[in-house]
Design an enzyme around this catalytic site. Structure first.
Site, short mmCIF file in Angstrom:
data_model
loop_
_atom_site.label_atom_id
_atom_site.label_comp_id
_atom_site.label_asym_id
_atom_site.label_seq_id
_atom_site.Cartn_x
_atom_site.Cartn_y
_atom_site.Cartn_z
CG HIS A 542 -1.92 -1.18 1.13
ND1 HIS A 542 -2.64 -1.62 2.21
CD2 HIS A 542 -2.26 -1.99 0.10
CE1 HIS A 542 -3.39 -2.66 1.83
NE2 HIS A 542 -3.16 -2.90 0.57
C1 FAD Z 1 0.97 -7.37 -5.30
C2 FAD Z 1 -0.01 -6.31 -4.90
C3 FAD Z 1 -1.16 -6.68 -4.19
C4 FAD Z 1 -2.08 -5.72 -3.80
N1 FAD Z 1 -3.26 -6.12 -3.24
C5 FAD Z 1 -4.22 -5.21 -3.04
C6 FAD Z 1 -5.54 -5.60 -2.67
O1 FAD Z 1 -5.84 -6.80 -2.59
N2 FAD Z 1 -6.46 -4.65 -2.45
C7 FAD Z 1 -6.17 -3.33 -2.56
O2 FAD Z 1 -7.04 -2.51 -2.31
N3 FAD Z 1 -4.94 -2.92 -2.93
C8 FAD Z 1 -3.99 -3.83 -3.21
N4 FAD Z 1 -2.77 -3.42 -3.67
C9 FAD Z 1 -2.51 -1.99 -3.77
C10 FAD Z 1 -3.22 -1.30 -4.92
O3 FAD Z 1 -3.30 -2.15 -6.04
C11 FAD Z 1 -2.48 -0.01 -5.24
O4 FAD Z 1 -2.50 0.83 -4.10
C12 FAD Z 1 -3.09 0.77 -6.39
O5 FAD Z 1 -3.21 -0.04 -7.54
C13 FAD Z 1 -2.22 1.98 -6.69
O6 FAD Z 1 -2.73 2.69 -7.79
P1 FAD Z 1 -1.88 3.86 -8.45
O7 FAD Z 1 -2.75 4.42 -9.52
O8 FAD Z 1 -1.39 4.76 -7.40
O9 FAD Z 1 -0.59 3.17 -9.08
P2 FAD Z 1 -0.47 1.94 -10.08
O10 FAD Z 1 -1.74 1.20 -10.18
O11 FAD Z 1 0.75 1.21 -9.69
O12 FAD Z 1 -0.26 2.62 -11.50
C14 FAD Z 1 0.91 3.27 -11.93
C15 FAD Z 1 1.04 3.06 -13.43
O13 FAD Z 1 1.99 3.98 -13.95
C16 FAD Z 1 2.85 3.28 -14.84
N5 FAD Z 1 4.13 3.99 -14.84
C17 FAD Z 1 4.98 4.13 -13.79
N6 FAD Z 1 6.05 4.85 -14.17
C18 FAD Z 1 5.87 5.18 -15.46
C19 FAD Z 1 6.64 5.93 -16.39
N7 FAD Z 1 7.80 6.48 -16.04
N8 FAD Z 1 6.15 6.07 -17.66
C20 FAD Z 1 4.95 5.52 -18.01
N9 FAD Z 1 4.19 4.80 -17.15
C21 FAD Z 1 4.64 4.64 -15.90
C22 FAD Z 1 2.95 1.90 -14.23
O14 FAD Z 1 3.43 0.95 -15.16
C23 FAD Z 1 1.52 1.67 -13.78
O15 FAD Z 1 0.73 1.14 -14.82
C24 FAD Z 1 -1.83 -4.36 -4.08
C25 FAD Z 1 -0.69 -3.99 -4.79
C26 FAD Z 1 0.21 -4.95 -5.22
C27 FAD Z 1 1.42 -4.52 -5.99
#
Ligand code: FAD
Ligand code: NAG
Length: 619
Positions: A542
């Site tokens: 998280h």
């Molecule tokens: C293994 C795992 C299990 C989890 N289990 C749960 C769960 O069961 N329930 C829950 O609520 N949460 C869970 N989480 C947490 C939750 O999924 C994340 O908090 C949430 O997805 C974060 O969203 P975000 O938009 O902040 O980032 P992300 O979803 O990580 O999105 C970031 C995106 O930006 C892209 N990116 C990054 N850098 C660049 C760049 N320089 N250029 C272009 N693209 C880029 C990445 O490839 C990615 O697609 C889990 C996470 C993981 C990793």
């Protein structure tokens, strides 16, 4: 259970894509709402908005901003598309370490992750359309209402619970009949939420045990959080419902939305007035620029959004100077790093064949059930069947603001014989051989107790100014002793739970094999457990807080309450980085909510209507 115990025909997971391919051929045609987005090869020079990262937040933004027909939106994503294996709920952990994972690791620190390879905890993050919602365990959890009320009290108007509830419900398509009437849920949104269609008998035992201990069996996403429940998940017809499946696939034919995969952003471009005007990125080995007439939005997640800010000159002045990056704005980027962590080694043995021993469920029967009907053991949410929120002696139990969350797993690192969980958590051979090898293939269950509001906060640093070098991660887990003490109490509540009648019917008992490195302590004492927790520390993934939202008076704030980066214009951060404090729950649904709320703020700020387009009816 018949299917499970007939498990001799181990087909292996390679069968799944074959079957899925066949199914796709039979069921779908070119107008299917679930067909995948196209990877746009020829991009325009200019867009109204450039969103960097197609994760939980970025997918929502791309959908909502492209509702305005005269806004041209570009979504840049470093990874490729999802596939049929990433769709299978039970094998979520298999994706870690694959090409869909950024594969971060923490720096070794003396307070945690001590028994793991190199003293490091693995920090997987999705590098794929859908981001971490493609790697995650699909648990649908919103956190506690107080989290959001506290965000508002910290100087962020509009982020209180009553406001954000609207955005949770806006996304949601809850298909659980028993929740349909709840004022806390809704149906008809893009994001499908339901319970896994299959469960082990242990899941019910867990809920019964909680009730025996005086907790309620209730919807932890509803009026009260404290209690036990069968997990709700972001799944649709038994398959993962990632943010990309939910929000991008249905709108993939909008002419004003371009999605570019394999496009790794390197920095944000500014003009001389510190206005964000575009993004530099690398695709197919070629560095190129693309320009934004209105805004650049970073949705790259809590590790890569701060990384991109620093590469672009927004960060702590002395650190950027040291890295040779010209300063655009001195800001505490990468500080306030928060995460949820817990103990991976709290394993109980039972005497009945009730758990997810891998050889029992990974077989042809399960594959067929999954592929044909979207049912069976492959639909369970990354192995986590049930959740609970409990109060240690450090929490005020009448407050409904619990300090520990339990993740209940009908298995443990021993269930797969060392194939996957060992690798995913980075368990050392020594620990595996001493604690888990002796119980391989035995029936087990575990609780992963997770601290909900850790006192310890970490930080990120650049390794270099090369955009392709990963940042250095210092999580500082349990650097504040109170966090370890709270987790020890969490462990003790789980042990008390194993002694309820419900769990004693199966003769549940703690795995007798001790943690290497902790044997010198009085066995099963608080000191022993603290040592074990510091050895087998696990992230619950998280990561958040690294571009903190706050009022201009807050010296830790990087973005304002409308998520605009301080000190520059036309640049926002919209993802888990902006959480001032990590919520008391899992972070996917909250990050999707952040995407929804930010979309409305952006529309308001540019004088557009916030009336949204409903999803197609046939998904
Ligand atoms: C293994 C795992 C299990 C989890 N289990 C749960 C769960 O069961 N329930 C829950 O609520 N949460 C869970 N989480 C947490 C939750 O999924 C994340 O908090 C949430 O997805 C974060 O969203 P975000 O938009 O902040 O980032 P992300 O979803 O990580 O999105 C970031 C995106 O930006 C892209 N990116 C990054 N850098 C660049 C760049 N320089 N250029 C272009 N693209 C880029 C990445 O490839 C990615 O697609 C889990 C996470 C993981 C990793
Ligand atoms: C615990 O919480 C209740 C309800 O919010 C409050 O009335 C009570 O004073 C609190 N107790 C302590 C010891 O803080």
């Amino acid at each position: 259970m018949a299917i499970l115990s007939s498990g001799v025909l181990t087909a292996g997971l390679w069968m799944v894509p074959v079957f899925m391919g066949l199914m796709g051929y039979m069921k779908y045609d070119s107008i299917d709402p679930e067909s995948h987005p196209r990877d746009k090869r020829h991009l325009d020079h200019n867009y109204d908005f450039i969103i960097v990262g197609a994760g939980s937040a970025g997918s929502v933004l791309a959908n909502r901003l492209s509702e305005i027909p005269n806004w041209k939106v570009l979504l840049l994503e470093a990874g490729s598309d999802e596939n049929t294996v990433s769709d299978i709920p039970a094998v979520a952990a298999y994706l870690q370490g694959s090409s869909l994972d950024w594969q971060f690791k923490t720096e070794p620190q003396p307070t945690a992750c001590l028994g793991l390879v190199g003293g490091r905890c693995n920090w997987p993050r999705g590098k794929v359309l859908g981001g971490s919602s493609v790697l995650n365990y699909m648990l649908y959890v919103r956190g506690n209402r107080r989290d959001y009320d506290l965000w508002e009290e910290m100087g962020n108007p509009g982020w209180g619970y009553d406001n954000v509830l609207h955005y949770f419900k806006k996304s949601e398509d809850n298909r659980n009949p028993y929740l349909a009437q709840s004022p806390y849920h809704s149906s008809g949104g893009y994001l499908t939420v339901q319970e896994a269609p299959w469960r082990t008998p242990l899941a019910t035992t867990f809920v019964e045990a909680g009730m025996e201990m005086g907790y309620e069996n209730r919807d932890g996403n509803g009026e009260h959080q404290t209690g036990f429940m069968i997990a709700q998940g972001t799944i649709r017809r038994g398959s993962r419902c990632s943010a990309a499946k939910a929000f991008l696939r249905p709108v993939r034919l909008r002419p004003n939305l371009h999605i570019a995969m394999h496009s790794h952003a390197m920095k944000v471009l500014f003009d001389e007035n510190k206005r964000a005007i575009g993004v530099r990125f690398k695709r197919d080995g070629k560095v190129q620029n693309v320009y934004a007439r209105r805004e650049v939005i970073l949705s790259s997640g809590a590790i890569n959004s701060p990384h991109l800010l620093m590469l672009s000159g927004i960060g702590q002045a002395d650190h950027l100077r040291e890295m040779g990056i010209p300063l655009v704005k001195d800001a505490p980027v990468g500080m306030n790093l928060q995460d949820h962590f817990g103990f991976g080694g709290l394993v109980f043995l039972v005497d009945k064949p009730v758990s997810m021993v891998q050889s029992r469920y990974e077989n042809m029967g399960s594959v067929m059930q999954y592929v044909m009907y979207g049912k069976g053991p492959l639909t369970i949410l990354g192995g986590v069947e049930a959740l609970a929120w409990v109060n240690t002696k450090y929490a005020n139990a009448t407050d409904d603001f619990p300090d520990i969350e339990f993740h209940f797993v009908a298995g443990s690192a021993s269930s797969d014989g060392g194939k996957q969980i060992k690798k995913a958590h980075g368990i050392s051979d020594k620990m595996y051989n001493e604690m888990f090898r002796p119980i391989v293939n035995r029936d087990t269950w575990s609780v992963i107790p997770m601290i909900l509001r850790p006192y310890s906060k970490g930080y990120l640093r650049l390794r270099s100014r090369n955009p392709f070098d990963k940042v250095l991660i210092y999580p500082n887990y349990m650097i504040d002793d109170r966090d370890a003490k709270i987790l020890v109490e969490g462990v003790k509540i789980a042990i008390a739970m194993s002694k309820t009648q419900a769990f004693q019917r199966l003769n549940s008992r703690v795995n007798p094999y001790l943690m290497p490195g902790c044997r010198h302590l009085v066995h099963w004492s608080d000191e022993y457990w603290e040592c074990a927790i510091r050895h087998y520390t696990v992230t619950i993934y998280h990561h958040s807080g690294t571009a903190k939202m706050g009022p201009s008076s807050d010296p830790e704030a990087v973005v304002d309450p409308r998520l605009r980066v301080y000190g520059v214009t036309n640049l926002r951060v919209v993802d888990a980085s902006i959480m001032p404090n990590v919520v008391s729950g899992n972070t996917n649904a909250p990050t999707i909510m952040i995407g929804e709320k930010a979309s409305d703020m952006i529309k308001q700020d540019w004088g557009e209507s916030t009336v949204s387009i409903p999803p197609p009816k046939d998904v």
